[in-house]
Design an enzyme around this catalytic site. Structure first.
Site, PDB file in Angstrom:
ATOM      1  CE1 TYR A  51      -4.329  -1.080  -0.251  1.00 54.98           C
ATOM      2  CE2 TYR A  51      -3.794  -2.546   1.562  1.00 54.98           C
ATOM      3  CZ  TYR A  51      -4.653  -2.145   0.559  1.00 54.98           C
ATOM      4  OH  TYR A  51      -5.842  -2.812   0.339  1.00 54.98           O
ATOM      5  CG  ASN A 114     -12.797  -1.715   1.918  1.00 53.91           C
ATOM      6  OD1 ASN A 114     -11.873  -2.516   2.086  1.00 53.91           O
ATOM      7  ND2 ASN A 114     -12.659  -0.615   1.195  1.00 53.91           N
ATOM      8  CG  HIS A 117      -6.642  -4.575  -3.240  1.00 46.27           C
ATOM      9  ND1 HIS A 117      -6.382  -3.228  -3.279  1.00 46.27           N
ATOM     10  CD2 HIS A 117      -5.968  -5.128  -4.290  1.00 46.27           C
ATOM     11  CE1 HIS A 117      -5.571  -2.975  -4.296  1.00 46.27           C
ATOM     12  NE2 HIS A 117      -5.301  -4.111  -4.925  1.00 46.27           N
TER      13      HIS A 117
HETATM   14  P1  ADP Z   1     -10.078   1.005  -3.148  1.00 47.37           P
HETATM   15  O1  ADP Z   1      -9.683  -0.168  -2.270  1.00 47.37           O
HETATM   16  O2  ADP Z   1     -11.574   1.052  -3.371  1.00 47.37           O
HETATM   17  O3  ADP Z   1      -9.295   1.065  -4.430  1.00 47.37           O
HETATM   18  P2  ADP Z   1      -8.444   3.237  -2.117  1.00 47.37           P
HETATM   19  O4  ADP Z   1      -7.363   2.851  -3.066  1.00 47.37           O
HETATM   20  O5  ADP Z   1      -8.882   4.672  -2.070  1.00 47.37           O
HETATM   21  O6  ADP Z   1      -9.766   2.345  -2.317  1.00 47.37           O
HETATM   22  O7  ADP Z   1      -7.995   2.887  -0.608  1.00 47.37           O
HETATM   23  C1  ADP Z   1      -7.312   1.678  -0.336  1.00 47.37           C
HETATM   24  C2  ADP Z   1      -7.866   1.094   0.938  1.00 47.37           C
HETATM   25  O8  ADP Z   1      -7.555   1.968   2.028  1.00 47.37           O
HETATM   26  C3  ADP Z   1      -9.390   0.956   0.992  1.00 47.37           C
HETATM   27  O9  ADP Z   1      -9.891  -0.198   0.341  1.00 47.37           O
HETATM   28  C4  ADP Z   1      -9.638   0.917   2.485  1.00 47.37           C
HETATM   29  O10 ADP Z   1      -9.361  -0.372   3.045  1.00 47.37           O
HETATM   30  C5  ADP Z   1      -8.600   1.918   2.995  1.00 47.37           C
HETATM   31  N1  ADP Z   1      -9.197   3.264   3.125  1.00 47.37           N
HETATM   32  C6  ADP Z   1      -9.507   4.125   2.134  1.00 47.37           C
HETATM   33  N2  ADP Z   1     -10.045   5.266   2.611  1.00 47.37           N
HETATM   34  C7  ADP Z   1     -10.068   5.134   3.966  1.00 47.37           C
HETATM   35  C8  ADP Z   1     -10.496   5.960   5.051  1.00 47.37           C
HETATM   36  N3  ADP Z   1     -11.012   7.152   4.823  1.00 47.37           N
HETATM   37  N4  ADP Z   1     -10.363   5.478   6.307  1.00 47.37           N
HETATM   38  C9  ADP Z   1      -9.830   4.263   6.550  1.00 47.37           C
HETATM   39  N5  ADP Z   1      -9.399   3.415   5.572  1.00 47.37           N
HETATM   40  C10 ADP Z   1      -9.518   3.840   4.300  1.00 47.37           C
END
Ligand code: ADP
Length: 140
Positions: A51, A114, A117
């Site tokens: 990440y 959530n 990924h």
């Molecule tokens: P995605 O997984 O939908 O591509 P992002 O790349 O924006 O989303 O973010 C990576 C991961 O970081 C998210 O899936 C989530 O687990 C975490 N994340 C994103 N935004 C937040 C937030 N505001 N607070 C806590 N965790 C977050």
């Protein structure tokens, strides 16, 4: 549309609630083939490298802790337009915004925890697949 491969993770909140099979059923129903899959336990450092693009975000440390808190299932999904299709099946990052029937709408617990990924572009898919799998492990 071209046959593509994308990288997927079933996250700790989902593996600990025994949702791996239900999530895989969603992928397969959408026409995504699971061409590689393994259950691993990441260290916080390994999650941090994965990440890295989010290193400056306020939730980065919490995200790395979470991803190392329990086993995850890492996967390669293949199908026509697999990257976009997987993002569609996953639903929006925040489950409150996720469309009905999507994985995050049905299973996610919060914007951080959530459940899944999925790669967001061909370039990231290639990098993410190579981070976890060797070519020999990809069985189309
Ligand atoms: P995605 O997984 O939908 O591509 P992002 O790349 O924006 O989303 O973010 C990576 C991961 O970081 C998210 O899936 C989530 O687990 C975490 N994340 C994103 N935004 C937040 C937030 N505001 N607070 C806590 N965790 C977050």
């Amino acid at each position: 549309m071209a046959l593509e491969r994308t990288f997927s993770i079933i996250k700790p909140d989902a593996t600990t609630r025994n949702l791996t099979g239900k999530i895989n059923a969603k992928f397969e129903e959408a026409g995504l083939r699971i061409v590689a899959q393994k259950r691993i336990q990441m260290t916080k450092a390994q999650a941090g490298k994965f990440y890295e693009v989010h290193a400056e975000r306020p939730f980065y440390d919490e995200l790395c802790e979470f991803m190392a808190s329990a086993p995850v299932v890492v996967q390669v999904l293949e199908g026509e337009g697999a990257i976009a299709k997987n993002r569609e099946v996953m639903g929006a990052t925040n489950p409150a915004d996720a469309a009905p029937g999507t994985i995050r709408a049905e299973f996610a617990q919060s914007v951080g925890e959530n459940s899944v990924h999925g790669s967001d572009a061909p370039e990231t898919a290639a990098i993410e697949i190579a981070y976890f799998f060797s070519g020999l492990e990809l069985v189309g």
